[in-house]
Enzyme design. Sequence first.
Site, mmCIF file in Angstrom:
data_model
loop_
_atom_site.group_PDB
_atom_site.id
_atom_site.type_symbol
_atom_site.label_atom_id
_atom_site.label_comp_id
_atom_site.label_asym_id
_atom_site.label_seq_id
_atom_site.Cartn_x
_atom_site.Cartn_y
_atom_site.Cartn_z
ATOM 1 N N GLN A 70 0.829 -1.203 0.000
ATOM 2 C CA GLN A 70 0.000 0.000 0.000
ATOM 3 C C GLN A 70 0.863 1.253 0.000
ATOM 4 O O GLN A 70 1.788 1.310 0.807
ATOM 5 C CB GLN A 70 -0.930 -0.015 1.209
ATOM 6 N N HIS B 128 -7.803 1.575 0.879
ATOM 7 C CA HIS B 128 -7.922 1.216 2.296
ATOM 8 C C HIS B 128 -8.590 2.366 3.076
ATOM 9 O O HIS B 128 -7.919 3.228 3.624
ATOM 10 C CB HIS B 128 -6.520 0.919 2.841
HETATM 11 P P1 NDP Z 1 -9.014 -8.940 16.981
HETATM 12 O O1 NDP Z 1 -7.664 -9.141 17.561
HETATM 13 O O2 NDP Z 1 -10.144 -8.517 17.843
HETATM 14 O O3 NDP Z 1 -9.487 -10.246 16.218
HETATM 15 C C1 NDP Z 1 -8.662 -11.047 15.458
HETATM 16 C C2 NDP Z 1 -9.158 -12.464 15.590
HETATM 17 O O4 NDP Z 1 -8.395 -13.290 14.707
HETATM 18 C C3 NDP Z 1 -8.998 -13.038 16.996
HETATM 19 O O5 NDP Z 1 -10.244 -13.559 17.404
HETATM 20 C C4 NDP Z 1 -7.959 -14.116 16.790
HETATM 21 O O6 NDP Z 1 -8.171 -15.248 17.544
HETATM 22 C C5 NDP Z 1 -8.218 -14.525 15.362
HETATM 23 N N1 NDP Z 1 -7.118 -15.230 14.734
HETATM 24 C C6 NDP Z 1 -5.818 -14.921 14.736
HETATM 25 N N2 NDP Z 1 -5.132 -15.813 13.994
HETATM 26 C C7 NDP Z 1 -6.036 -16.715 13.540
HETATM 27 C C8 NDP Z 1 -5.951 -17.887 12.757
HETATM 28 N N3 NDP Z 1 -4.781 -18.301 12.273
HETATM 29 N N4 NDP Z 1 -7.082 -18.579 12.488
HETATM 30 C C9 NDP Z 1 -8.274 -18.158 12.978
HETATM 31 N N5 NDP Z 1 -8.428 -17.056 13.725
HETATM 32 C C10 NDP Z 1 -7.310 -16.333 14.010
HETATM 33 O O7 NDP Z 1 -8.797 -7.909 15.789
HETATM 34 P P2 NDP Z 1 -9.861 -6.999 15.023
HETATM 35 O O8 NDP Z 1 -11.113 -7.773 14.829
HETATM 36 O O9 NDP Z 1 -9.936 -5.684 15.678
HETATM 37 O O10 NDP Z 1 -9.100 -6.803 13.658
HETATM 38 C C11 NDP Z 1 -8.811 -7.922 12.828
HETATM 39 C C12 NDP Z 1 -7.862 -7.511 11.713
HETATM 40 O O11 NDP Z 1 -8.548 -6.626 10.843
HETATM 41 C C13 NDP Z 1 -6.641 -6.696 12.200
HETATM 42 O O12 NDP Z 1 -5.574 -7.549 12.558
HETATM 43 C C14 NDP Z 1 -6.310 -5.879 10.996
HETATM 44 O O13 NDP Z 1 -5.380 -6.559 10.179
HETATM 45 C C15 NDP Z 1 -7.626 -5.757 10.243
HETATM 46 N N6 NDP Z 1 -8.158 -4.397 10.309
HETATM 47 C C16 NDP Z 1 -8.438 -3.764 9.121
HETATM 48 C C17 NDP Z 1 -8.907 -2.482 9.129
HETATM 49 C C18 NDP Z 1 -9.262 -1.797 7.855
HETATM 50 O O14 NDP Z 1 -9.317 -0.563 7.849
HETATM 51 N N7 NDP Z 1 -9.530 -2.495 6.780
HETATM 52 C C19 NDP Z 1 -9.064 -1.723 10.364
HETATM 53 C C20 NDP Z 1 -8.881 -2.520 11.571
HETATM 54 C C21 NDP Z 1 -8.381 -3.791 11.514
HETATM 55 P P3 NDP Z 1 -7.918 -15.379 19.115
HETATM 56 O O15 NDP Z 1 -7.780 -13.993 19.658
HETATM 57 O O16 NDP Z 1 -9.166 -16.076 19.499
HETATM 58 O O17 NDP Z 1 -6.667 -16.140 19.252
#
Ligand code: NDP
Length: 385
Positions: free
Chosen positions: A314, A333
Amino acid sequence: MAKIVAVLFADPVTGFPPEYARDTIPVIATYPNGQTLPTPKALDFTPGALLGSVSGELGLRKFLEDAGHTFVVTSDKDGIDSVFEKELVDADVVISQPFWPAYLTPERLAKAPNLKLAITAGIGSDHVDLATAITKGMTVAEVTFSNSIGVAEHTVMQVLALVRNYLPAYQTVLAGGWNIADNVARAYDLEGMDVGIFAAGRIGRAVIERLAPFGVKLHYNDRFRLPADVEEKYNLTFHEDIQSLVKNVDVLTVHAPLTAETAGLFNDELLSSMRRGSYIVNPARGAIADTMAIVRALESGQLAGYAGDVWAPQPAPADHPWRTMPHHGMTPHVSGASLPSQARYAAGTREILEAWFAGEKIRSEYIIVEGGGYAGTGAHSYAKK
Ligand code: NDP
């Protein structure tokens, strides 16, 4: 005194806005899980202003300069001759937004001996080489929850846009046309479809809650199951792995962080196991998908549509194949950068800086890396299970 370098996206081509489409933004009491909104001691900006671009300066200049710090703001971030690369060498703190990421590669981190704190104004710190940050003993922090609901809303919008074939219909209007058949030959209803959520964290959970009223059958996969009462409330089918999830859905939304486990996950093999004509909406990270595998799946009809707003790298180059692949609904984005989200992550960035300069603890929900390892939110979301 410290040197803080902020890498922000450029101002609008028409100049910094003298006024906005609306006069106020809604006041949100708390995040859905009860987490409090950012609590800086003061704010030097009006919520609802364009804070994430160069002239917006995340509303930080007065606060930082009054305290005697040096504050450099630039959008010139890529390549060895960039302003960022030059300013980085004696920076103590770097701030950037995932929409316009200041990539902190191992090579760049090696050139920044003073760098102790990298703040993501937003969510998702994969633009920082976290393993190197750990080795360097740095702190990496982000403003957890600041834009999660906005991303969930964008996800729902793009699911509907793809399934209902909205974008081609809108293009028909712009072109002065009225051919119904061309549009409805690819238009479906979401109602009754199987919808899969890959990773039910803050965003994934909000997508589940927002899609449930559409009369869909919801499925999900995450490393940890949601509580039984939540599964029951939304009639969720849990899948042990991504392979099982993708086989059983018509629409898949992607909300996992970019990690070694998820990079390149959506490859030819996984895509070919999906139902023909599936849709994917990925507002998590572009690199979770194999770029050309997505193009091939759209061209062959294996996928009926792909959308999201995250690309690798990006900004996406003008000839990025996702700009021209068929049946896509990509945006740049933007989903996490609405004006209300900017107000929250600018305030959260200030809260982090206030704590940092006062030698106080940054709240753990903002921490990704600290004290030589993953910590806080990072220990849950980024560390291996
Ligand atoms: P969270 O940390 O709340 O959620 C991420 C989830 O992914 C957790 O439940 C975690 O599991 C799960 N996870 C991690 N690795 C794996 C895997 N290998 N298989 C299955 N599940 C997995 O983050 P958010 O929901 O706040 O954000 C998620 C992602 O979205 C961010 O990391 C970011 O990259 C992206 N994002 C994009 C934005 C945009 O503007 N487009 C803005 C904000 C975020 P657990 O915790 O249960 O281990």
